[in-house]
Write an enzyme that holds these catalytic residues in place. Structure first.
Site, short mmCIF file in Angstrom:
data_model
loop_
_atom_site.label_atom_id
_atom_site.label_comp_id
_atom_site.label_asym_id
_atom_site.label_seq_id
_atom_site.Cartn_x
_atom_site.Cartn_y
_atom_site.Cartn_z
N HIS A 1 0.89 -1.17 0.00
CA HIS A 1 0.00 0.00 0.00
C HIS A 1 0.92 1.21 0.00
O HIS A 1 2.02 1.17 0.58
CB HIS A 1 -0.84 0.10 1.27
CG HIS A 1 -1.73 -1.07 1.55
ND1 HIS A 1 -1.28 -2.20 2.18
CD2 HIS A 1 -3.06 -1.26 1.31
CE1 HIS A 1 -2.30 -3.05 2.30
NE2 HIS A 1 -3.38 -2.50 1.79
N ASP B 1 2.31 1.97 3.35
CA ASP B 1 3.27 1.02 3.95
C ASP B 1 4.69 1.46 3.64
O ASP B 1 5.57 1.38 4.49
CB ASP B 1 3.15 -0.39 3.35
CG ASP B 1 1.77 -0.96 3.40
OD1 ASP B 1 1.02 -0.60 4.32
OD2 ASP B 1 1.45 -1.77 2.50
C1 XUL Z 1 -7.29 -6.83 4.28
C2 XUL Z 1 -6.56 -7.18 3.06
C3 XUL Z 1 -5.76 -6.07 2.44
C4 XUL Z 1 -5.67 -6.15 0.96
C5 XUL Z 1 -4.97 -4.97 0.35
O1 XUL Z 1 -8.01 -7.88 4.82
O2 XUL Z 1 -6.57 -8.30 2.62
O3 XUL Z 1 -4.50 -6.10 3.01
O4 XUL Z 1 -5.03 -7.29 0.54
O5 XUL Z 1 -5.52 -3.76 0.71
#
Ligand code: XUL
Ligand code: CO
Length: 435
Positions: free
Chosen positions: A100, A103
């Site tokens: 993300h 992150d």
């Molecule tokens: C949350 C989840 C996230 C997604 C990306 O449950 O799976 O981490 O993979 O936003």
């Protein structure tokens, strides 16, 4: 400089090895159905879990030891984390990663400053990719962590929050493109509701579709060639998430004319929360030609939440790999370990044990799936179970779409169909034999 000085590069030592820092089954170059394991499995590490998850839970403080992190929001700290992460990828032989925006780079409560920080860290990540050959499986924007998104992002009641989300996706797409990302994920953590008493569902869902259409337009405008994915999950943190499962996502994509631009990223623990098996979710996606990628983890049936555990269940990994092989393998996608260590496994060493275990579990799953296919008994049974559709009345129904009257005539003039066994137990026995 090494951040894991006591940990060697993990080697394949074979099933008889007792070395906790060795692969027993994952042998990257070993051919399965004529293709190297690494190309079947396409493992990815999740930046948010490996580098940013302090392992706190609703009842307690973080426990994870991260001696390299000064916990500041500085770009230099963010870059150092990337150095640690790429050493981790190298030592585990994980070829891909996912992140993300927040992150890898800090949220600075100022759009311009946060975006500048993201771009600076992106250049640093690019250098690491170039020197290591590692690839970005997908990027995404965190549209659920910051308090501004408490009511949703694309589905926020406040149009200014929607605009912020769009701006954040734009920057995250720019970063993903700069890193040659193979994909871009939309997981709508807060795209749902807590109560319908205060929610205009129709308007929210339409806004979410608008956000995705804008993303498609932007993708075309900048010439980003990665694959877009939606990641279903029924709840947590929302009470109900609009993208609740694969079928709901496909319906949403069809309703808003987005199916041509999106595939699904299916996560095991999300399937469990939706009350489905992972193989059900994969099958629904594959049948629509829309399985893109997998978030590989597992839940705990005794806990009702998204525990994001490392995949260790061999039935689970075998069934996932059966579906992946049946589909003909991943193209842009892979197996991203969206998984975290238990709060009690707080040492850097545990990161290695966790990923080695997940990789070995999937390598075994791959070998088992290939064995099931080579054995052929399950396939042959299923084919035969539907054989009445290949000739006679079945073929006629499939090809000529007869009327009810014709079928009533057929039934009146033919004997009662004999009841055939579904042989479920036999199928389960064959799978066990091959495991
Ligand atoms: C949350 C989840 C996230 C997604 C990306 O449950 O799976 O981490 O993979 O936003
Ligand atoms: Co996920």
């Amino acid at each position: 400089m090494s951040f894991f000085p006591d940990i060697p590069k993990i080697a394949y030592e074979g099933p008889s090895s007792k070395n906790p820092l060795a692969f027993k089954h994952y042998n990257p170059e070993q051919l399965v159905e004529g293709k190297p394991m690494r190309d079947h499995l396409r493992f990815g590490a999740a930046y948010w879990h490996v580098m940013r998850n302090g392992l706190s839970d609703p009842f307690g403080a973080p426990t994870a030891l991260m001696p390299w992190d000064d916990y500041s929001d500085s770009v230099s700290n963010a870059k150092q984390r990337a150095d640690v992460f790429f050493e981790f990828l190298d030592k585990t032989s994980i070829d891909f990663y996912c992140f993300h925006d927040r992150d890898v780079a800090p949220e600075l409560n100022d759009y311009t400053k946060s975006t500048e920080a993201l771009m600076e860290v992106t250049s640093h990540l690019l250098q690491h990719q170039q020197s290591s050959g590692k690839k970005l499986l997908w990027g995404t924007a965190c549209l659920f962590g910051h308090p501004r998104y408490a009511h949703g992002a694309g589905t926020a009641p406040d149009a200014r929050v929607f605009a912020y989300a769009a701006a954040q996706v734009k920057a995250a797409m720019d970063a993903t493109q700069a890193l040659d990302g193979l994909g871009y994920v939309f997981w709508g953590g807060r795209e749902g509701y807590g109560s319908l008493l205060n929610t205009n569902m129709k308007r929210e869902v339409e806004h979410l579709a608008m956000l995705l259409h804008m993303a498609v337009d932007y993708k075309r405008a900048i010439g980003f060639t990665g694959q877009f994915y939606i990641e279903p999950k029924p709840r947590e943190p929302s009470t109900h998430q609009y993208d609740s499962d694969a079928a709901a996502c496909l319906n949403f994509l069809r309703e808003f004319d987005l199916l041509g631009d999106f595939k699904l990223n299916i996560e095991t623990n999300h399937a469990t929360l939706a009350g489905h098996t992972m193989e059900h979710e994969l099958t629904v996606a594959i049948n629509a030609g829309a399985l893109g990628s997998v978030d590989a983890n597992q839940g705990d049936t005794l806990l009702g939440w998204d525990t994001d555990q490392f995949p260790t269940d061999l039935y689970g990994t075998s069934k996932v790999m059966l579906k992946v092989l049946e589909m003909g393998g991943f193209t842009t996608g892979g197996l991203n370990f969206d998984a975290k260590r238990r709060r009690e496994s707080h040492e850097p060493l545990d990161l290695f044990h966790a990923h080695i275990g997940g990789m070995d579990a999937f390598a075994r799953g791959l070998k088992i799936a290939a064995a099931v296919r080579a054995d052929g008994r399950i396939d042959a049974f299923v084919k035969n179970r539907y054989s009445s559709w290949d000739a006679g009345i079945g073929q006629h129904i499939e090809s000529a779409k007869p009327t009810f009257a014709e079928l009533a005539d057929f039934v009146a003039n033919n004997p009662e169909p004999a009841l055939a066994s579904g042989r479920q137990e036999l199928m389960e026995n064959i799978l066990n034999e091959l495991i």
